[in-house]
Design an enzyme around this catalytic site. Structure first.
Site, mmCIF file in Angstrom:
data_model
loop_
_atom_site.group_PDB
_atom_site.id
_atom_site.type_symbol
_atom_site.label_atom_id
_atom_site.label_comp_id
_atom_site.label_asym_id
_atom_site.label_seq_id
_atom_site.Cartn_x
_atom_site.Cartn_y
_atom_site.Cartn_z
ATOM 1 N N GLY A 18 -17.580 -35.474 24.798
ATOM 2 C CA GLY A 18 -17.890 -35.542 23.073
ATOM 3 C C GLY A 18 -19.028 -36.925 23.628
ATOM 4 N N GLY A 82 -17.349 -28.153 28.319
ATOM 5 C CA GLY A 82 -16.531 -26.317 29.443
ATOM 6 C C GLY A 82 -17.691 -26.721 30.760
ATOM 7 N N GLY A 108 -10.831 -34.743 31.139
ATOM 8 C CA GLY A 108 -10.258 -33.310 31.233
ATOM 9 C C GLY A 108 -11.597 -33.000 32.524
ATOM 10 N N THR A 109 -12.521 -33.877 32.202
ATOM 11 C CA THR A 109 -14.048 -34.698 33.000
ATOM 12 C C THR A 109 -13.607 -34.663 33.960
ATOM 13 O OG1 THR A 109 -14.919 -34.452 31.177
ATOM 14 C CG2 THR A 109 -15.967 -35.346 33.391
ATOM 15 N N THR A 135 -14.166 -43.043 26.965
ATOM 16 C CA THR A 135 -13.424 -42.412 25.781
ATOM 17 C C THR A 135 -13.638 -43.371 24.330
ATOM 18 O OG1 THR A 135 -10.123 -41.945 24.997
ATOM 19 C CG2 THR A 135 -10.773 -43.625 26.357
ATOM 20 N N ILE A 136 -14.037 -43.018 23.195
ATOM 21 C CA ILE A 136 -14.066 -43.647 22.405
ATOM 22 C C ILE A 136 -12.061 -44.189 21.816
ATOM 23 C CG2 ILE A 136 -14.114 -41.755 20.716
ATOM 24 C CD1 ILE A 136 -16.671 -43.751 19.250
ATOM 25 N N ASP A 137 -11.333 -43.868 21.666
ATOM 26 C CA ASP A 137 -10.360 -43.939 20.907
ATOM 27 C C ASP A 137 -9.703 -45.389 21.810
ATOM 28 O OD1 ASP A 137 -10.460 -41.769 19.629
ATOM 29 O OD2 ASP A 137 -9.467 -40.365 20.679
ATOM 30 N N ILE A 290 -20.025 -42.585 14.090
ATOM 31 C CA ILE A 290 -19.520 -43.691 14.397
ATOM 32 C C ILE A 290 -20.007 -43.013 15.938
ATOM 33 C CG2 ILE A 290 -17.764 -44.542 15.440
ATOM 34 C CD1 ILE A 290 -16.557 -44.486 12.841
ATOM 35 N N ARG A 291 -20.117 -41.942 16.275
ATOM 36 C CA ARG A 291 -20.022 -41.276 17.135
ATOM 37 C C ARG A 291 -21.853 -41.550 18.449
ATOM 38 N NH1 ARG A 291 -16.431 -38.636 20.484
ATOM 39 N NH2 ARG A 291 -15.128 -38.190 19.200
#
Length: 303
Positions: A18, A82, A108-109, A135-137, A290-291
């Site tokens: 993302g 993917g 995952g990447t 990671t935005i989190d 936001i993203r």
């Protein structure tokens, strides 16, 4: 002492997963630094891991064409989820003579990056695979902060303030905001602390009783006349009992979360209808706003 002669190095940069504020800033600084070291061939791989096996779509990067990209949101390389097999990717990287492969992405990447490294070892191909955590989190224990998180909190705070205005300026109104946070609620927590307007904050780390949440909403509306509720998206895996039964996956191999925002809105409205109290819920989901924005000053410096 440098392992590779920079003049002989072919470097590639790829973004996966993302979007996140700061991606273009990271790409820019990689290109600038590689160029300063004397690397002459730097390619941006379009379309995530899928683009690795399509070198005809790679774009050549140099200081001139990345000079101002930090002022743009998103990624100039076009992200995707993917991937083809590691065997296929390594084969194309070898054919293109790549000696430095920079990967910007999440868990995952990076699993894919590790598998790719192992495959390169098997083939005795000398290539540095460099993983840059995205990671935005802000959910990496080894890091104090991940890039894009500060920007995300700033923008999330605006959404909470908007919900507060709606709740206080409309009769019988609850402002409900859904924020990002798959397994950790740092964005919701920090944005709520900054905004100071949230009455109820629901995080993935919490054991949540829906009944208590609905009862507290009722109490707040009967006493204050307004209420602001903030819920992190990861509560779709903890608050919704049926969500754990879903095995549907996204392109990155993550289980798709049930959309907790509309579900919680409907539960709140249903409860107020049962007790015959008037209610309006103003629902705000700023996730993609936001993203997609560019990094703020703090994140830009960090990148």
């Amino acid at each position: 002492m440098l392992h590779f002669n920079p003049k002989d190095v072919v470097a590639t940069i790829v973004t996966c997963g993302g979007l996140c504020p700061g991606l273009n800033a990271v790409i820019r600084e990689l290109v600038m630094m590689l160029s300063m070291y004397g690397v002459r061939k730097i390619y941006g791989i379009r379309g995530g891991y899928k683009g690795v096996i399509h070198p005809e779509s790679w774009m050549e990067l140099h200081p001139n064409n990345v000079q101002d990209i930090h002022n743009m949101g998103g990624t100039i390389l076009v992200s995707d989820r993917g991937n083809p097999t590691e065997e296929e990717q390594v084969q194309y990287l070898m054919e293109m003579g790549v000696r430095a492969h920079f990967i910007i992405g999440g868990d995952g990447t990076h699993k894919g990056a590790y598998d790719m490294t192992q495959k390169m070892k098997e083939k005795s191909w000398n290539c540095s695979v460099v993983g840059i955590p995205k990671t935005i989190d802000n959910d990496i224990p080894m890091l104090d902060c991940t890039f894009g998180f500060d920007t995300a909190c700033m923008e999330a705070e605006r959404a909470i303030k908007a919900a507060y205005v709606e709740a206080t300026c409309n009769a019988n109104c609850i402002g409900l905001v859904k924020l990002m946070g798959r397994h950790s609620g740092f964005i919701a927590l920090n944005a709520c602390l900054a905004a100071r307007h949230a009455d109820i904050v629901l995080l993935p780390e919490m054991q949540i009783s829906l009944e208590k949440v609905l009862a507290h909403c009722l109490q707040l509306m009967q006493t204050k006349g307004h209420c602001v509720v903030v819920v992190a998206e990861g509560c779709g895996d903890t608050l919704l009992k049926h969500s754990s039964e879903s095995q549907e996956m996204d392109g990155g191999g993550h289980k798709k979360l049930a959309d907790v925002g509309p579900w919680l809105r409907d539960k709140i409205l249903e409860r107020f209808k049962q007790v015959k109290l008037p209610l309006t819920v103003k629902y705000i989901d700023p996730t993609y706003m936001i993203r997609a924005i560019k990094s703020n000053a703090n994140d830009s410096v960090y990148c």
